[in-house]
Write a protein that holds these residues in place. Structure first.
Motif, PDB file in Angstrom:
ATOM      1  N   ILE A 152      -1.869 -28.497 -60.237  1.00 57.81           N
ATOM      2  CA  ILE A 152      -1.474 -29.824 -60.479  1.00 57.81           C
ATOM      3  C   ILE A 152      -0.730 -30.626 -59.314  1.00 57.81           C
ATOM      4  O   ILE A 152      -0.956 -31.785 -59.249  1.00 57.81           O
ATOM      5  CB  ILE A 152      -0.733 -29.596 -61.567  1.00 57.81           C
ATOM      6  N   ALA A 153       0.223 -29.574 -58.858  1.00 54.98           N
ATOM      7  CA  ALA A 153       0.852 -29.932 -57.725  1.00 54.98           C
ATOM      8  C   ALA A 153       0.083 -30.662 -56.374  1.00 54.98           C
ATOM      9  O   ALA A 153       0.357 -31.728 -55.745  1.00 54.98           O
ATOM     10  CB  ALA A 153       1.987 -29.113 -57.282  1.00 54.98           C
ATOM     11  N   GLY A 154      -1.038 -29.857 -56.318  1.00 56.71           N
ATOM     12  CA  GLY A 154      -1.845 -30.105 -55.467  1.00 56.71           C
ATOM     13  C   GLY A 154      -2.475 -31.709 -55.674  1.00 56.71           C
ATOM     14  O   GLY A 154      -2.929 -32.257 -54.626  1.00 56.71           O
ATOM     15  N   PHE A 155      -2.528 -32.195 -56.667  1.00 52.28           N
ATOM     16  CA  PHE A 155      -2.932 -33.568 -56.835  1.00 52.28           C
ATOM     17  C   PHE A 155      -1.904 -34.401 -56.815  1.00 52.28           C
ATOM     18  O   PHE A 155      -1.810 -35.636 -56.239  1.00 52.28           O
ATOM     19  CB  PHE A 155      -3.680 -33.730 -58.311  1.00 52.28           C
ATOM     20  N   ILE A 156      -0.793 -34.077 -57.376  1.00 49.18           N
ATOM     21  CA  ILE A 156       0.295 -35.077 -57.489  1.00 49.18           C
ATOM     22  C   ILE A 156       1.063 -35.234 -56.234  1.00 49.18           C
ATOM     23  O   ILE A 156       1.669 -36.227 -55.723  1.00 49.18           O
ATOM     24  CB  ILE A 156       1.383 -34.684 -58.479  1.00 49.18           C
ATOM     25  N   GLU A 157       1.268 -33.823 -55.273  1.00 45.63           N
ATOM     26  CA  GLU A 157       2.188 -34.070 -54.231  1.00 45.63           C
ATOM     27  C   GLU A 157       1.873 -35.064 -53.228  1.00 45.63           C
ATOM     28  O   GLU A 157       2.296 -35.808 -52.680  1.00 45.63           O
ATOM     29  CB  GLU A 157       2.317 -32.657 -53.578  1.00 45.63           C
ATOM     30  N   PRO A 158       0.405 -35.354 -52.872  1.00 44.78           N
ATOM     31  CA  PRO A 158       0.114 -36.146 -51.954  1.00 44.78           C
ATOM     32  C   PRO A 158       0.544 -37.562 -52.199  1.00 44.78           C
ATOM     33  O   PRO A 158       0.577 -38.511 -51.351  1.00 44.78           O
ATOM     34  CB  PRO A 158      -1.488 -35.800 -51.586  1.00 44.78           C
ATOM     35  N   THR A 159       0.525 -38.002 -53.415  1.00 46.48           N
ATOM     36  CA  THR A 159       0.912 -39.298 -54.007  1.00 46.48           C
ATOM     37  C   THR A 159       2.320 -39.678 -53.670  1.00 46.48           C
ATOM     38  O   THR A 159       2.906 -40.706 -53.797  1.00 46.48           O
ATOM     39  CB  THR A 159       0.708 -39.417 -55.307  1.00 46.48           C
ATOM     40  N   LEU A 160       2.913 -38.678 -53.434  1.00 42.18           N
ATOM     41  CA  LEU A 160       4.792 -38.666 -53.337  1.00 42.18           C
ATOM     42  C   LEU A 160       4.733 -39.900 -52.216  1.00 42.18           C
ATOM     43  O   LEU A 160       5.667 -40.457 -52.193  1.00 42.18           O
ATOM     44  CB  LEU A 160       5.327 -37.559 -53.160  1.00 42.18           C
ATOM     45  N   MET A 161       4.110 -39.480 -51.029  1.00 45.97           N
ATOM     46  CA  MET A 161       4.373 -39.978 -49.871  1.00 45.97           C
ATOM     47  C   MET A 161       3.536 -41.081 -49.652  1.00 45.97           C
ATOM     48  O   MET A 161       3.370 -41.961 -48.707  1.00 45.97           O
ATOM     49  CB  MET A 161       4.387 -39.313 -48.576  1.00 45.97           C
ATOM     50  N   GLN A 162       2.915 -41.702 -50.677  1.00 47.61           N
ATOM     51  CA  GLN A 162       1.888 -42.872 -50.601  1.00 47.61           C
ATOM     52  C   GLN A 162       2.619 -44.130 -51.589  1.00 47.61           C
ATOM     53  O   GLN A 162       3.314 -43.729 -52.581  1.00 47.61           O
ATOM     54  CB  GLN A 162       0.593 -42.439 -51.361  1.00 47.61           C
ATOM     55  N   THR A 163       2.108 -45.378 -51.149  1.00 51.84           N
ATOM     56  CA  THR A 163       2.461 -46.341 -52.095  1.00 51.84           C
ATOM     57  C   THR A 163       1.487 -46.473 -53.117  1.00 51.84           C
ATOM     58  O   THR A 163       0.398 -46.479 -52.967  1.00 51.84           O
ATOM     59  CB  THR A 163       2.526 -47.756 -51.168  1.00 51.84           C
ATOM     60  N   PRO A 164       2.126 -46.637 -54.257  1.00 52.87           N
ATOM     61  CA  PRO A 164       1.037 -46.550 -55.418  1.00 52.87           C
ATOM     62  C   PRO A 164       0.318 -47.849 -55.416  1.00 52.87           C
ATOM     63  O   PRO A 164       1.037 -48.901 -55.431  1.00 52.87           O
ATOM     64  CB  PRO A 164       1.968 -46.669 -56.676  1.00 52.87           C
ATOM     65  N   ALA A 509       5.502 -52.083 -57.635  1.00 56.50           N
ATOM     66  CA  ALA A 509       5.679 -50.637 -57.414  1.00 56.50           C
ATOM     67  C   ALA A 509       5.408 -50.512 -55.752  1.00 56.50           C
ATOM     68  O   ALA A 509       5.387 -49.311 -55.304  1.00 56.50           O
ATOM     69  CB  ALA A 509       4.683 -49.977 -58.013  1.00 56.50           C
ATOM     70  N   ASN A 510       5.084 -51.438 -55.134  1.00 54.88           N
ATOM     71  CA  ASN A 510       5.031 -51.389 -53.448  1.00 54.88           C
ATOM     72  C   ASN A 510       6.242 -51.503 -52.680  1.00 54.88           C
ATOM     73  O   ASN A 510       5.987 -51.974 -51.330  1.00 54.88           O
ATOM     74  CB  ASN A 510       3.788 -52.249 -53.048  1.00 54.88           C
ATOM     75  N   TYR A 511       7.356 -51.382 -53.360  1.00 57.58           N
ATOM     76  CA  TYR A 511       8.703 -51.446 -52.708  1.00 57.58           C
ATOM     77  C   TYR A 511       8.962 -53.057 -52.441  1.00 57.58           C
ATOM     78  O   TYR A 511      10.014 -53.325 -52.059  1.00 57.58           O
ATOM     79  CB  TYR A 511       8.753 -50.530 -51.407  1.00 57.58           C
ATOM     80  N   ARG A 512       7.921 -53.911 -52.586  1.00 52.73           N
ATOM     81  CA  ARG A 512       8.406 -55.387 -52.334  1.00 52.73           C
ATOM     82  C   ARG A 512       8.859 -55.933 -53.654  1.00 52.73           C
ATOM     83  O   ARG A 512       8.939 -55.250 -54.782  1.00 52.73           O
ATOM     84  CB  ARG A 512       7.061 -56.087 -52.170  1.00 52.73           C
TER      85      ARG A 512
END
Ligand SMILES: Cc1cc2nc3c(=O)[nH]c(=O)nc-3n(C[C@H](O)[C@H](O)[C@H](O)COP(=O)(O)OP(=O)(O)OC[C@H]3O[C@@H](n4cnc5c(N)ncnc54)[C@H](O)[C@@H]3O)c2cc1C
Length: 549
Positions: A152-164, A509-512
């Protein structure tokens, strides 16, 4: 035993040299929490002139070390690390700036009232032997459970450093981002896809019940599902909190939590040093009173002492309530946005007790420290009934009569944090609901802390009489001292309606923010709370992408 919490501490690293100040910067960062510092360091590294303004006397926010009592370097709020992103450590060369992790073996110790205990750590054979004391079946299932979480982490982890991406926005970036995510979700396959949805929505307990039979193991794991939440593991959404806490690593070993040498503040000191090396100026005891907005664009800030600094962009590390409801004039924001901010869930029930001890604790279930039992997190939560009752009290606006305690004794691993022979004990307490039905936290917190210590004494009888000093931080103290609305340790609840493209509010959610040139960079944004650095990193990327500074 010493009396109540002492006054303002001497803080390690609080004496930042006074920077030469200008009146204009490319970027002003409000708050020197770890995310504000990450953001500032990346902006400065990109050649921007950056000013960080922190209202406290020390940098770090909730990731801080303070010398509360002479010789005792206390991680006042956050106390263990595993989530902090290794790429940030590398890119900002934090080890050169003094950041050092100390792994803990074992990493977890749960003593039970009947004299039994469970130790867990990074070693598979060790875990099998320990869990096998309670259930052979669970000992066999545990490595499979860990592999399953990794998938599951393999799916979620790459999203941590991405802008949703915003699935409802029509920009090319949002559309392709949404499609890419959908495609990756599809790639998980039916079974894992279903499991992912379950992790995001289900109660932790139902998942743990499916995997294991031993209550001792399940309740040890379940405590991670309630950290910082006003929920019991039987409630939907807690599986994600459980998962959030197994996503990191310590020195390359996944899911393992460690100490930062010198306390958590050593990490934020390293970040401040990296930011300063790249040219950022950091000012402490500098509270922002208002964000200046002119012609719908952020133009700088005014401090409570009247000083004014102007800039091309303003980045707030404070939570959404503080940023939009306290620092912005209401007429500068759309009413529907303000309404969404007002509706944010900040419910919380966490308290922190920090103790200086004259000697190491000794637990009746396993006296001394021969097996390293004092190195890891010590869980005082002997069963699900205990846990549910603790939550029941909080549901009705009362602190738990028998609270759940997560105890650490970092001085048993890190000799630099306490004088020889002395120890620091940190106790993370649940449930201490922010909203009390009767009384107020200032009146009841010392009595509640006494109750917590009485419970510690039932497991480690030498502790209550070994206390030299204590600091008690109620949820109200966390709000007042650390600007955490409602005492919520994550700058907002970590439940699905407040995660990913919904964090902090839908459409932003894009920090703006609705104000051009005003950004958020703290735990209020994706991927949320915990000492991870990802919010600050992602915000810096988006700010640089916009090219306003
Ligand atoms: C008691 C407790 C225990 C925790 N334990 C852990 C743990 O063990 N491990 C873990 O990973 N996470 C833990 N957490 C969560 C973690 O510490 C936070 O999620 C994280 O530190 C948030 O970092 P941040 O930089 O986003 O924000 P913060 O740390 O909240 O920083 C925001 C900063 O902004 C400043 N600020 C606010 N308003 C203004 C203003 N008007 N002007 C100037 N400055 C302002 C604040 O003073 C603060 O320094 C814990 C949190 C708490 C409270």
């Amino acid at each position: 035993m010493a009396g109540p919490a002492e006054n303002r501490s001497r803080s390690v690293g609080s004496t930042l040299p006074s920077p030469a100040l200008r009146s204009f910067y490319d970027a002003i960062v409000i708050g020197a929490g770890h995310n504000g510092l990450v953001c500032a360091a990346y902006l400065a590294r990109a050649g921007k002139s950056v000013l960080v303004l922190e209202r406290r006397h020390v940098v770090g926010g909730a990731c801080v070390t303070e010398e509360l009592w002479p010789g005792f370097q206390v991680s006042v709020c956050a106390y263990v690390n595993s989530l902090f992103r290794p790429e940030i450590v590398r890119e900002l060369e934090l080890k050169r700036h003094g950041f050092q992790m100390l792994p803990r073996r074992p990493s977890s110790f749960t003593p039970f009232p009947d004299g039994r205990y469970l130790l867990l750590g990074p070693d598979a054979d060790f875990n099998a032997a320990e869990i096998g004391k309670f259930s052979i079946r669970d000992a066999e299932a545990y490595p499979r459970y860990e592999r399953w979480l990794e998938e599951i982490a393999g799916f979620i982890e790459p999203t941590l450093m991405q802008t949703p991406p915003d699935p409802w926005a029509n920009t090319w970036q949002d559309l392709t981002g949404t499609l890419r995510l959908g495609w990756r979700f599809r790639g998980l396959g039916r079974q894992l896809g279903h499991r992912l949805v379950e992790i995001l929505t289900a109660p932790a307990r139902s998942i743990l019940d499916r995997w294991f039979e031993s209550e001792e193991l399940k309740v040890t794991l379940a405590t991670d599902a309630i950290i910082g939440t006003l929920a019991s593991p039987s409630q939907p959404g807690t599986a994600y909190v459980l998962f959030h806490h197994v996503m990191g690593e310590c020195e390359g070993v996944r899911g393992v939590w460690g100490y930062v040498q010198g306390g958590m503040g050593a990490l934020t000191r390293a970040l401040a040093s990296a930011a300063q090396e790249h040219g950022a100026a950091i000012l402490t005891q500098a509270e922002v009173a208002r964000i200046l907005v002119e012609r719908d664009q952020a133009r700088g800030v005014v401090l409570t002492d009247g000083r004014e600094f102007r800039s091309s962009v303003v980045v707030s590390n404070a939570d959404a309530h503080v940023t939009f409801l306290r620092l912005c004039e209401p007429q500068t924001l759309p009413e529907d946005f303000l309404e969404a901010v007002r509706r944010l869930d900040y419910s919380s029930a966490s308290m922190k007790i920090n103790l200086a001890l004259a000697e190491a604790p000794s637990f009746t279930a396993l006296p001394g420290n021969d097996r390293g039992q004092l190195h890891g997190t010590i869980h005082i939560c002997p069963g699900f009934d205990y846990l549910e009752r603790a939550f029941d009290d909080a549901k009705y606006g009362q602190p738990s009569q028998a609270p759940i305690l997560e105890i650490t004794v970092p001085s048993t691993v890190d000799a630099t944090v306490a004088p020889p022979g002395r120890h620091i004990m940190s106790i993370f307490v649940q449930y201490a609901p922010y909203h009390l039905r009767q009384g107020n936290w200032d009146e009841i917190k010392e009595a509640f802390a006494d109750r917590c210590l009485e419970i510690v004494g039932q497991y480690a009888p030498n502790v209550p009489r070994a206390v030299l000093h204590r600091q008690v931080l109620s949820p109200l103290d966390l709000e007042r001292e650390f600007s955490l609305t409602g005492g919520n340790i994550f700058q907002g609840a970590m439940t699905l309606p407040q995660l990913f493209c919904f964090r902090p509010v839908q459409g932003y959610a894009n920090y703006r923010t609705p104000i051009r040139g005003l950004y958020l960079c703290g735990a209020a944004t994706h991927p949320g709370g915990g000492v991870m650095g990802a919010c600050g990193y992602n915000a810096a990327r988006e700010i640089l992408r916009d090219g306003l500074c």
